[in-house]
Design an enzyme around this catalytic site. Sequence first.
Site, mmCIF file in Angstrom:
data_model
loop_
_atom_site.group_PDB
_atom_site.id
_atom_site.type_symbol
_atom_site.label_atom_id
_atom_site.label_comp_id
_atom_site.label_asym_id
_atom_site.label_seq_id
_atom_site.Cartn_x
_atom_site.Cartn_y
_atom_site.Cartn_z
ATOM 1 N N LYS A 175 -23.018 -22.981 13.651
ATOM 2 C CA LYS A 175 -23.830 -21.762 13.595
ATOM 3 C C LYS A 175 -23.476 -20.798 14.718
ATOM 4 C CE LYS A 175 -27.116 -18.850 12.597
ATOM 5 N NZ LYS A 175 -28.550 -19.141 12.556
ATOM 6 N N LYS A 250 -29.964 -13.808 20.922
ATOM 7 C CA LYS A 250 -30.231 -15.218 21.212
ATOM 8 C C LYS A 250 -29.038 -16.087 20.828
ATOM 9 C CE LYS A 250 -32.550 -19.049 19.015
ATOM 10 N NZ LYS A 250 -33.390 -19.448 17.899
#
Length: 308
Positions: A175, A250
Amino acid sequence: MSSSTPLTVGFVGLGHMGGPMAANLVKAGHRVRGYDLVAESLEAAEAAGVEPAASAADAATGADVVVTMLPAGRHVLALYRDEGLLAAAAPGTLFVDCSTIDVADARAAHEAAVAAGHQALDAPVSGGVAGAEAGTLTFMAGGGEAEFARAEPLLAVMGKKTVHCGGPGAGQAAKICNNMILGISMIAVSEAFVLGESLGLSHQALFDVASTASGQCWSLTSNCPVPGPVPASPANRDYRPGFAAPLMAKDLGLAADALRASGIDSAFGIEAAKRYAEYAAGAGATEDFSGIIREIRETITERNETAS
Protein backbone atom coordinates in the site's frame (compact mmCIF):
# COMPACT_ATOMS: atom_id res chain seq x y z
CA MET A 1 -15.86 -20.41 3.64
CA SER A 2 -17.57 -19.61 0.34
CA SER A 3 -18.90 -16.21 -0.68
CA SER A 4 -22.43 -17.62 -0.30
CA THR A 5 -21.95 -18.68 3.34
CA PRO A 6 -23.59 -16.07 5.60
CA LEU A 7 -21.19 -14.95 8.32
CA THR A 8 -21.36 -12.77 11.37
CA VAL A 9 -18.92 -9.90 10.86
CA GLY A 10 -17.83 -7.44 13.51
CA PHE A 11 -16.90 -4.15 11.86
CA VAL A 12 -15.08 -1.42 13.78
CA GLY A 13 -14.65 1.92 12.03
CA LEU A 14 -17.68 2.98 9.97
CA GLY A 15 -16.47 6.24 8.47
CA HIS A 16 -16.26 7.29 4.82
CA MET A 17 -14.58 4.02 3.85
CA GLY A 18 -15.71 1.55 6.49
CA GLY A 19 -19.39 2.49 6.32
CA PRO A 20 -19.87 1.61 2.64
CA MET A 21 -17.72 -1.51 3.01
CA ALA A 22 -19.90 -2.76 5.85
CA ALA A 23 -23.02 -1.92 3.86
CA ASN A 24 -21.81 -4.04 0.95
CA LEU A 25 -21.33 -6.98 3.29
CA VAL A 26 -24.92 -6.57 4.45
CA LYS A 27 -26.11 -6.48 0.83
CA ALA A 28 -24.28 -9.77 0.23
CA GLY A 29 -26.29 -11.43 3.01
CA HIS A 30 -23.85 -11.28 5.91
CA ARG A 31 -24.84 -10.22 9.39
CA VAL A 32 -22.74 -7.19 10.30
CA ARG A 33 -22.46 -5.81 13.81
CA GLY A 34 -20.67 -2.48 13.72
CA TYR A 35 -19.22 0.16 15.98
CA ASP A 36 -17.87 3.66 15.51
CA LEU A 37 -17.04 6.42 17.99
CA VAL A 38 -18.90 8.93 15.82
CA ALA A 39 -22.64 8.65 16.40
CA GLU A 40 -23.53 9.94 12.92
CA SER A 41 -21.39 7.23 11.28
CA LEU A 42 -23.02 4.54 13.38
CA GLU A 43 -26.48 5.86 12.51
CA ALA A 44 -25.69 5.92 8.77
CA ALA A 45 -24.42 2.35 8.95
CA GLU A 46 -27.53 1.27 10.84
CA ALA A 47 -29.67 2.77 8.06
CA ALA A 48 -27.74 0.55 5.63
CA GLY A 49 -28.55 -2.58 7.65
CA VAL A 50 -25.60 -2.77 10.03
CA GLU A 51 -26.57 -3.77 13.57
CA PRO A 52 -25.16 -1.19 15.99
CA ALA A 53 -22.90 -2.53 18.74
CA ALA A 54 -22.42 -0.87 22.11
CA SER A 55 -18.61 -0.97 21.83
CA ALA A 56 -15.82 -2.35 19.68
CA ALA A 57 -15.57 -5.36 21.98
CA ASP A 58 -19.31 -5.90 21.67
CA ALA A 59 -19.00 -5.90 17.87
CA ALA A 60 -16.35 -8.64 18.11
CA THR A 61 -18.41 -10.84 20.42
CA GLY A 62 -19.74 -13.84 18.51
CA ALA A 63 -18.20 -12.73 15.21
CA ASP A 64 -16.67 -15.13 12.69
CA VAL A 65 -14.55 -12.31 11.29
CA VAL A 66 -13.66 -8.90 12.72
CA VAL A 67 -12.82 -6.11 10.25
CA THR A 68 -11.18 -2.89 11.40
CA MET A 69 -10.86 0.35 9.41
CA LEU A 70 -9.12 2.89 11.63
CA PRO A 71 -7.04 6.07 11.22
CA ALA A 72 -3.62 4.90 12.46
CA GLY A 73 -1.60 2.02 13.86
CA ARG A 74 -1.89 3.27 17.42
CA HIS A 75 -5.66 2.93 17.20
CA VAL A 76 -5.44 -0.64 15.93
CA LEU A 77 -2.93 -1.66 18.58
CA ALA A 78 -4.91 0.04 21.35
CA LEU A 79 -8.06 -1.84 20.33
CA TYR A 80 -6.22 -5.14 20.05
CA ARG A 81 -4.13 -4.89 23.19
CA ASP A 82 -5.83 -2.52 25.61
CA GLU A 83 -9.52 -2.20 24.78
CA GLY A 84 -10.58 -5.82 24.81
CA LEU A 85 -11.20 -6.49 21.13
CA LEU A 86 -9.10 -9.67 21.02
CA ALA A 87 -10.34 -10.87 24.40
CA ALA A 88 -13.99 -10.44 23.40
CA ALA A 89 -13.71 -12.64 20.32
CA ALA A 90 -14.10 -16.41 20.31
CA PRO A 91 -10.88 -18.42 19.81
CA GLY A 92 -9.91 -18.72 16.17
CA THR A 93 -11.67 -15.55 15.03
CA LEU A 94 -10.16 -14.01 11.89
CA PHE A 95 -9.08 -10.37 12.34
CA VAL A 96 -8.77 -8.40 9.10
CA ASP A 97 -7.31 -4.92 9.46
CA CYS A 98 -8.07 -2.74 6.44
CA SER A 99 -6.51 0.40 7.93
CA THR A 100 -3.40 1.89 6.33
CA ILE A 101 -0.73 1.75 9.03
CA ASP A 102 2.99 1.32 9.51
CA VAL A 103 4.39 -2.09 8.55
CA ALA A 104 5.85 -2.56 12.04
CA ASP A 105 2.46 -1.80 13.61
CA ALA A 106 0.77 -4.27 11.25
CA ARG A 107 3.19 -6.98 12.29
CA ALA A 108 2.71 -6.13 15.97
CA ALA A 109 -1.08 -6.35 15.54
CA HIS A 110 -0.69 -9.71 13.81
CA GLU A 111 1.48 -11.02 16.64
CA ALA A 112 -1.01 -9.81 19.26
CA ALA A 113 -3.91 -11.52 17.48
CA VAL A 114 -2.04 -14.80 17.11
CA ALA A 115 -0.90 -14.70 20.74
CA ALA A 116 -4.55 -14.35 21.75
CA GLY A 117 -5.48 -17.47 19.78
CA HIS A 118 -6.78 -15.84 16.61
CA GLN A 119 -5.88 -15.50 12.93
CA ALA A 120 -4.91 -12.18 11.38
CA LEU A 121 -4.52 -10.50 8.01
CA ASP A 122 -3.51 -6.95 7.11
CA ALA A 123 -5.54 -5.89 4.08
CA PRO A 124 -5.33 -2.16 3.30
CA VAL A 125 -7.31 -0.89 0.34
CA SER A 126 -7.01 1.31 -2.71
CA GLY A 127 -9.90 2.88 -4.54
CA GLY A 128 -11.15 5.68 -2.30
CA VAL A 129 -14.69 6.38 -1.18
CA ALA A 130 -16.10 5.77 -4.66
CA GLY A 131 -14.52 2.32 -4.70
CA ALA A 132 -15.81 1.55 -1.22
CA GLU A 133 -19.33 2.50 -2.24
CA ALA A 134 -19.23 0.60 -5.54
CA GLY A 135 -17.51 -2.47 -4.07
CA THR A 136 -14.58 -2.08 -6.48
CA LEU A 137 -11.70 -1.68 -4.02
CA THR A 138 -8.33 -3.35 -4.46
CA PHE A 139 -7.15 -5.22 -1.36
CA MET A 140 -3.45 -5.79 -0.64
CA ALA A 141 -3.24 -8.64 1.83
CA GLY A 142 -0.46 -9.71 4.16
CA GLY A 143 -0.56 -12.92 6.20
CA GLY A 144 -0.63 -16.67 5.84
CA GLU A 145 -2.17 -18.60 2.96
CA ALA A 146 -4.89 -20.05 5.20
CA GLU A 147 -5.85 -16.64 6.54
CA PHE A 148 -5.95 -15.19 3.04
CA ALA A 149 -8.12 -18.03 1.75
CA ARG A 150 -10.50 -17.54 4.66
CA ALA A 151 -10.79 -13.78 4.13
CA GLU A 152 -10.91 -13.72 0.33
CA PRO A 153 -14.67 -14.35 -0.09
CA LEU A 154 -15.47 -11.39 2.15
CA LEU A 155 -12.89 -9.17 0.47
CA ALA A 156 -14.38 -10.12 -2.91
CA VAL A 157 -17.71 -8.68 -1.77
CA MET A 158 -16.09 -5.33 -0.95
CA GLY A 159 -13.64 -5.16 -3.85
CA LYS A 160 -12.92 -6.23 -7.40
CA LYS A 161 -9.32 -7.35 -6.89
CA THR A 162 -7.48 -8.98 -4.00
CA VAL A 163 -3.74 -9.65 -4.08
CA HIS A 164 -1.93 -11.80 -1.52
CA CYS A 165 1.32 -9.86 -1.19
CA GLY A 166 3.13 -12.08 1.30
CA GLY A 167 3.44 -12.55 5.04
CA PRO A 168 2.35 -10.26 7.88
CA GLY A 169 2.85 -6.59 6.98
CA ALA A 170 3.24 -7.26 3.25
CA GLY A 171 -0.14 -5.73 2.47
CA GLN A 172 0.87 -2.51 4.19
CA ALA A 173 4.20 -2.54 2.37
CA ALA A 174 2.40 -2.78 -0.97
CA LYS A 175 0.00 0.00 0.00
CA ILE A 176 2.64 2.56 0.92
CA CYS A 177 4.69 1.73 -2.19
CA ASN A 178 1.60 2.12 -4.39
CA ASN A 179 0.62 5.42 -2.81
CA MET A 180 4.14 6.77 -3.09
CA ILE A 181 3.82 6.21 -6.84
CA LEU A 182 0.39 7.87 -6.78
CA GLY A 183 1.51 10.92 -4.81
CA ILE A 184 4.59 11.50 -6.94
CA SER A 185 2.64 11.05 -10.17
CA MET A 186 -0.07 13.51 -9.10
CA ILE A 187 2.57 16.15 -8.42
CA ALA A 188 4.15 15.44 -11.82
CA VAL A 189 0.81 15.60 -13.64
CA SER A 190 -0.11 18.83 -11.82
CA GLU A 191 3.22 20.44 -12.65
CA ALA A 192 2.79 19.43 -16.30
CA PHE A 193 -0.62 21.11 -16.49
CA VAL A 194 0.73 24.27 -14.87
CA LEU A 195 3.62 24.26 -17.33
CA GLY A 196 1.17 23.74 -20.19
CA GLU A 197 -0.86 26.74 -18.98
CA SER A 198 2.25 28.92 -19.03
CA LEU A 199 3.00 27.81 -22.59
CA GLY A 200 -0.51 28.52 -23.84
CA LEU A 201 -1.57 24.87 -24.07
CA SER A 202 -5.20 24.07 -23.27
CA HIS A 203 -6.02 21.51 -20.61
CA GLN A 204 -7.95 19.42 -23.10
CA ALA A 205 -5.13 19.37 -25.64
CA LEU A 206 -2.59 18.24 -23.06
CA PHE A 207 -4.98 15.60 -21.76
CA ASP A 208 -5.77 14.28 -25.24
CA VAL A 209 -2.06 13.84 -25.94
CA ALA A 210 -0.80 12.55 -22.59
CA SER A 211 -3.73 10.22 -21.91
CA THR A 212 -2.90 8.22 -25.04
CA ALA A 213 0.87 8.65 -24.95
CA SER A 214 3.72 7.73 -22.63
CA GLY A 215 2.55 10.18 -19.93
CA GLN A 216 -0.60 8.14 -19.29
CA CYS A 217 -1.25 7.29 -15.62
CA TRP A 218 -4.13 6.99 -13.16
CA SER A 219 -3.53 10.49 -11.77
CA LEU A 220 -4.17 11.83 -15.26
CA THR A 221 -6.89 9.63 -16.70
CA SER A 222 -9.02 8.93 -13.59
CA ASN A 223 -8.25 11.79 -11.18
CA CYS A 224 -7.24 14.57 -13.54
CA PRO A 225 -6.30 17.63 -11.45
CA VAL A 226 -7.96 20.17 -13.78
CA PRO A 227 -11.69 20.56 -14.51
CA GLY A 228 -13.04 19.33 -17.81
CA PRO A 229 -11.19 16.37 -19.32
CA VAL A 230 -12.40 13.77 -16.77
CA PRO A 231 -15.95 14.67 -15.66
CA ALA A 232 -15.87 12.37 -12.61
CA SER A 233 -12.65 13.80 -11.18
CA PRO A 234 -12.79 15.90 -7.98
CA ALA A 235 -11.45 18.90 -9.92
CA ASN A 236 -15.00 19.29 -11.28
CA ARG A 237 -16.40 19.45 -7.74
CA ASP A 238 -14.08 22.13 -6.36
CA TYR A 239 -11.73 19.35 -5.21
CA ARG A 240 -14.08 17.73 -2.75
CA PRO A 241 -12.54 14.32 -1.94
CA GLY A 242 -12.22 11.66 -3.34
CA PHE A 243 -9.09 10.71 -1.62
CA ALA A 244 -8.45 13.47 0.89
CA ALA A 245 -5.11 15.24 0.93
CA PRO A 246 -4.54 14.52 4.65
CA LEU A 247 -4.83 10.79 3.90
CA MET A 248 -2.28 11.09 1.11
CA ALA A 249 -0.02 13.03 3.47
CA LYS A 250 -0.37 10.26 6.04
CA ASP A 251 0.44 7.51 3.53
CA LEU A 252 3.42 9.38 2.12
CA GLY A 253 4.63 9.98 5.66
CA LEU A 254 4.58 6.23 6.23
CA ALA A 255 6.47 5.73 2.97
CA ALA A 256 9.04 8.37 3.93
CA ASP A 257 9.57 6.73 7.32
CA ALA A 258 10.07 3.37 5.61
CA LEU A 259 12.52 4.90 3.13
CA ARG A 260 14.60 6.39 5.92
CA ALA A 261 14.51 3.19 7.96
CA SER A 262 15.61 1.18 4.91
CA GLY A 263 18.41 3.61 4.06
CA ILE A 264 16.98 4.24 0.59
CA ASP A 265 17.86 7.57 -1.01
CA SER A 266 14.56 8.55 -2.60
CA ALA A 267 14.48 12.26 -3.27
CA PHE A 268 11.10 12.13 -4.98
CA GLY A 269 9.38 10.11 -2.24
CA ILE A 270 10.70 12.34 0.54
CA GLU A 271 9.86 15.53 -1.37
CA ALA A 272 6.33 14.31 -2.16
CA ALA A 273 5.78 13.56 1.53
CA LYS A 274 6.97 17.03 2.48
CA ARG A 275 4.80 18.80 -0.08
CA TYR A 276 1.65 16.89 0.82
CA ALA A 277 2.24 17.42 4.54
CA GLU A 278 2.40 21.18 3.95
CA TYR A 279 -0.64 21.14 1.65
CA ALA A 280 -2.74 19.03 4.03
CA ALA A 281 -1.87 21.29 6.95
CA GLY A 282 -3.21 24.31 5.07
CA ALA A 283 -5.64 24.74 2.19
CA GLY A 284 -5.73 21.01 1.48
CA ALA A 285 -7.12 20.03 4.87
CA THR A 286 -10.56 19.38 3.38
CA GLU A 287 -9.63 18.90 -0.28
CA ASP A 288 -8.87 16.00 -2.58
CA PHE A 289 -5.19 15.26 -3.03
CA SER A 290 -5.42 16.42 -6.68
CA GLY A 291 -6.05 19.93 -5.37
CA ILE A 292 -2.30 20.24 -4.86
CA ILE A 293 -2.25 21.73 -8.36
CA ARG A 294 -3.61 24.93 -6.83
CA GLU A 295 -0.76 24.98 -4.33
CA ILE A 296 1.70 24.57 -7.20
CA ARG A 297 0.13 27.51 -9.09
CA GLU A 298 0.16 29.70 -5.97
CA THR A 299 3.82 28.91 -5.28
CA ILE A 300 4.78 29.88 -8.83
CA THR A 301 2.73 33.11 -8.60
CA GLU A 302 4.37 34.04 -5.32
CA ARG A 303 7.83 33.44 -6.75
CA ASN A 304 7.07 35.56 -9.81
CA GLU A 305 5.73 38.38 -7.67
CA THR A 306 8.80 38.26 -5.44
CA ALA A 307 11.11 38.27 -8.48
CA SER A 308 9.35 41.28 -9.98
